[in-house]
Enzyme design. Structure first.
Site, PDB file in Angstrom:
ATOM      1  N   SER A 158      37.109  24.595  57.637  1.00  0.00           N
ATOM      2  CA  SER A 158      36.531  25.243  56.452  1.00  0.00           C
ATOM      3  C   SER A 158      35.533  24.363  55.708  1.00  0.00           C
ATOM      4  CB  SER A 158      37.666  25.694  55.542  1.00  0.00           C
ATOM      5  OG  SER A 158      38.492  26.556  56.279  1.00  0.00           O
ATOM      6  N   ARG A 173      27.479  19.463  56.183  1.00  0.00           N
ATOM      7  CA  ARG A 173      27.840  18.424  55.201  1.00  0.00           C
ATOM      8  C   ARG A 173      29.312  18.581  54.887  1.00  0.00           C
ATOM      9  NH1 ARG A 173      24.204  21.850  52.906  1.00  0.00           N
ATOM     10  NH2 ARG A 173      25.231  23.681  52.041  1.00  0.00           N
ATOM     11  N   ASP A 211      37.408  29.573  56.976  1.00  0.00           N
ATOM     12  CA  ASP A 211      38.540  30.280  56.349  1.00  0.00           C
ATOM     13  C   ASP A 211      38.128  31.635  55.776  1.00  0.00           C
ATOM     14  OD1 ASP A 211      37.094  29.009  54.347  1.00  0.00           O
ATOM     15  OD2 ASP A 211      38.807  28.049  53.388  1.00  0.00           O
TER      16      ASP A 211
HETATM   17  C1  BGC Z   1      33.485  24.947  52.295  1.00  0.00           C
HETATM   18  C2  BGC Z   1      33.605  26.306  52.924  1.00  0.00           C
HETATM   19  C3  BGC Z   1      34.978  26.883  52.651  1.00  0.00           C
HETATM   20  C4  BGC Z   1      35.296  26.826  51.170  1.00  0.00           C
HETATM   21  C5  BGC Z   1      36.690  27.342  50.872  1.00  0.00           C
HETATM   22  C6  BGC Z   1      33.872  24.982  50.826  1.00  0.00           C
HETATM   23  O1  BGC Z   1      33.862  23.702  50.294  1.00  0.00           O
HETATM   24  O2  BGC Z   1      32.165  24.461  52.416  1.00  0.00           O
HETATM   25  O3  BGC Z   1      33.383  26.234  54.315  1.00  0.00           O
HETATM   26  O4  BGC Z   1      34.997  28.215  53.095  1.00  0.00           O
HETATM   27  O5  BGC Z   1      35.182  25.504  50.705  1.00  0.00           O
HETATM   28  O6  BGC Z   1      37.660  26.624  51.565  1.00  0.00           O
END
Ligand code: BGC
Length: 490
Positions: A158, A173, A211
């Protein structure tokens, strides 16, 4: 209120009875800083739509709008056994999910492993080995002595990853305080596969999943009105189903314009250019002192990781800028420790049901070693409310922007994450903001409803792995890199 015993005393929400004038004036300043009115919400949404479109138009835009190669909703007839690995911010979860013959049915076995804090800023090798340790331990516990054939894995990673294929993802990143060297700019699938191979684990990555995409698919599995999957937790983000014709950046692939494809927005990065969000001086400090200044502007205002820190910075500022105004001559050194307080601290303050805010008083004493007067407690309660309300209202802008961009008048949003599930009033405040942004008539019911999601990172990951294999079987190989591996999993 009638008949409420001592366990349920009336809430004194927002009460400022005991706050003297000089402190009240500062509370009013906080109100100005943290209040986001309807007009501002609308201008945030307008800008949001521009950034969503820009992300679909070209690579390298501020909001990445990552194509996920998830190209269908499940129909309830998916079957098979899948592993799901969920690398969240706090825990690592391994699940084995069997999608059963019964339409929409599944069995799940899962184990959670604490993600050591030092791993978040450690080395890439440590990360991949830790993940392999957990998978190995899981197989050992649940399948000892069995001769396992290849198990398809849905890897819920995620973080923003650019996916040229579903079994591929270049980390754009790190977010959520992670800062592991040597992973950004690289595909995360090969190092995981290498470490699995080295240990002889019979696991193959079938799909790399965000996610939000998992949440979208898992929720749509049980509720066909779900069009958006969203996370309001340590980080924030959403995914929705678009169609190829609306994604100019993949036009060169020549896929049919009406082909559905899920987009992982990665909208935590909204307004990194600082054109519209109402940044306070506390937001500036959080950004400046974070591992990635200038990034995840929207996330840093709304996500669980930062709410306690915004609160701490505001309280500290009030104390330091006005000598003697609050906490008398007490030692406030604990309050100087960055990230000491998390969102659950604010949530507990907002949930304090007692007229004299005694739970808040206990909490302050326990966590910060500070004895607060009733006036100070009332100010603290108001500050928590303001920060929690700002987060909920700004969070709603991302959902409203997707709805407006896709011209969806009504839909369900499957939502998960600690802020959504645990922060008091977050849902009601978010729903109120949607009403203001989307101009629903007072008598109208909520047209866009944000509802608790199904398990996206577990069941959602298994479903996406199943949908991927189903696609391979049907010969639809768009967005599949390792067709040979997929074939071994059929
Ligand atoms: C991430 C996402 C993720 C979200 C919730 C963010 O910091 O970049 O990929 O879906 O957090 O977990």
């Amino acid at each position: 209120m009638v008949g409420l015993g001592p366990k349920h005393p009336p809430s004194r929400k927002g009460s400022m009875h005991d706050v003297p004038q000089d402190l009240l004036q500062h509370v009013k300043e906080f109100e100005t800083v943290f209040t986001v009115d309807r007009a501002k919400l609308k201008s945030i949404v307008d800008r949001f739509i521009v950034e969503l479109e820009a992300g679909l138009a070209a690579d390298g835009a501020n909001i990445p709008m990552n194509v996920t190669w998830v190209m269908d909703f499940p129909d309830g007839n998916e079957q098979g056994t899948f592993l799901a690995l969920d690398m969240g911010g706090t825990n690592l979860r391994v699940c084995e999910i069997t999608l059963t013959k019964q339409k929409g049915g599944f069995d799940i076995t899962q184990s959670k492993y604490k993600m050591p804090e030092e791993l978040k800023t450690g080395t890439a090798d440590e990360l991949w080995n830790y993940i392999a340790d957990c998978l190995e331990q899981f197989l050992h516990t649940h399948h000892e002595g069995e001769n396992l054939h290849s198990l398809p894995l849905g890897f819920t990673f995620s973080y923003p990853a650019q996916q040229d294929y579903i079994d591929h993802g270049i980390l754009q990143r790190w977010t959520k305080g992670f800062d592991i060297d040597g992973v950004e700019g690289h595909d995360v699938v090969p190092p995981l596969e290498a470490v699995l191979k080295k240990r002889g684990l019979p696991i193959k990555v079938a799909a790399l999943i965000n996610d939000t995409t998992g949440t979208l698919i898992a929720s749509a599995y049980t509720d066909t009105a779900v069009k958006i999957g969203a996370i309001f937790g340590t980080g924030v983000n959403a995914a929705y189903m678009d169609n190829v014709g609306s994604i100019p950046k993949i036009a060169h692939l020549g896929l049919p314009a009406d082909m559905p494809i899920a987009i992982n927005c990665e909208y935590g990065a909204f307004d990194n250019e600082r054109k519209v969000l109402p940044f306070s001086k506390y937001d500036e400090i959080i950004d400046r002192d974070s591992p990635r200044p200038g990034q995840q502007a929207f996330e840093k205002m709304t996500a669980g990781l930062y709410l306690g820190e915004i609160f701490r910075l505001a309280l500290l500022d009030l104390h330091d800028s006005n000598p003697g105004l609050i906490f008398g001559k007490q030692d406030i050194s604990k309050l100087r420790k960055s990230y000491l307080l998390d969102a659950s601290f604010l949530a507990a303050i907002e949930e304090d049901p007692f007229e004299n805010l005694s739970e808040t008083a206990d909490l302050l004493e326990k966590e910060l070693g500070i004895c607060a007067t009733l006036a100070e407690l009332e100010m603290i309660r108001r500050l928590a409310e303001l920060i929690g309300t700002r987060a909920a209202r700004i969070s709603a802008c991302g959902i409203a922007a997707i709805c407006k961009k896709k011209q969806m008048q009504t839909c369900h949003v499957g939502a998960d994450g600690s802020v959504f599930t645990k922060y008091p009033h977050f849902k009601v405040r978010g729903a109120q903001a949607l009403r203001e942004i989307l101009d629903w008539a007072p008598q109208d019911k909520d047209k866009v409803e944000i509802l608790a999601a199904e398990d996206g990172s577990g069941v959602g990951a298994a479903l996406i792995a199943a949908l991927t294999l189903k696609r391979v079987k049907a010969g639809n190989l768009a967005g599949i890199r390792n067709v040979d591996t997929m074939n071994t999993l059929l």
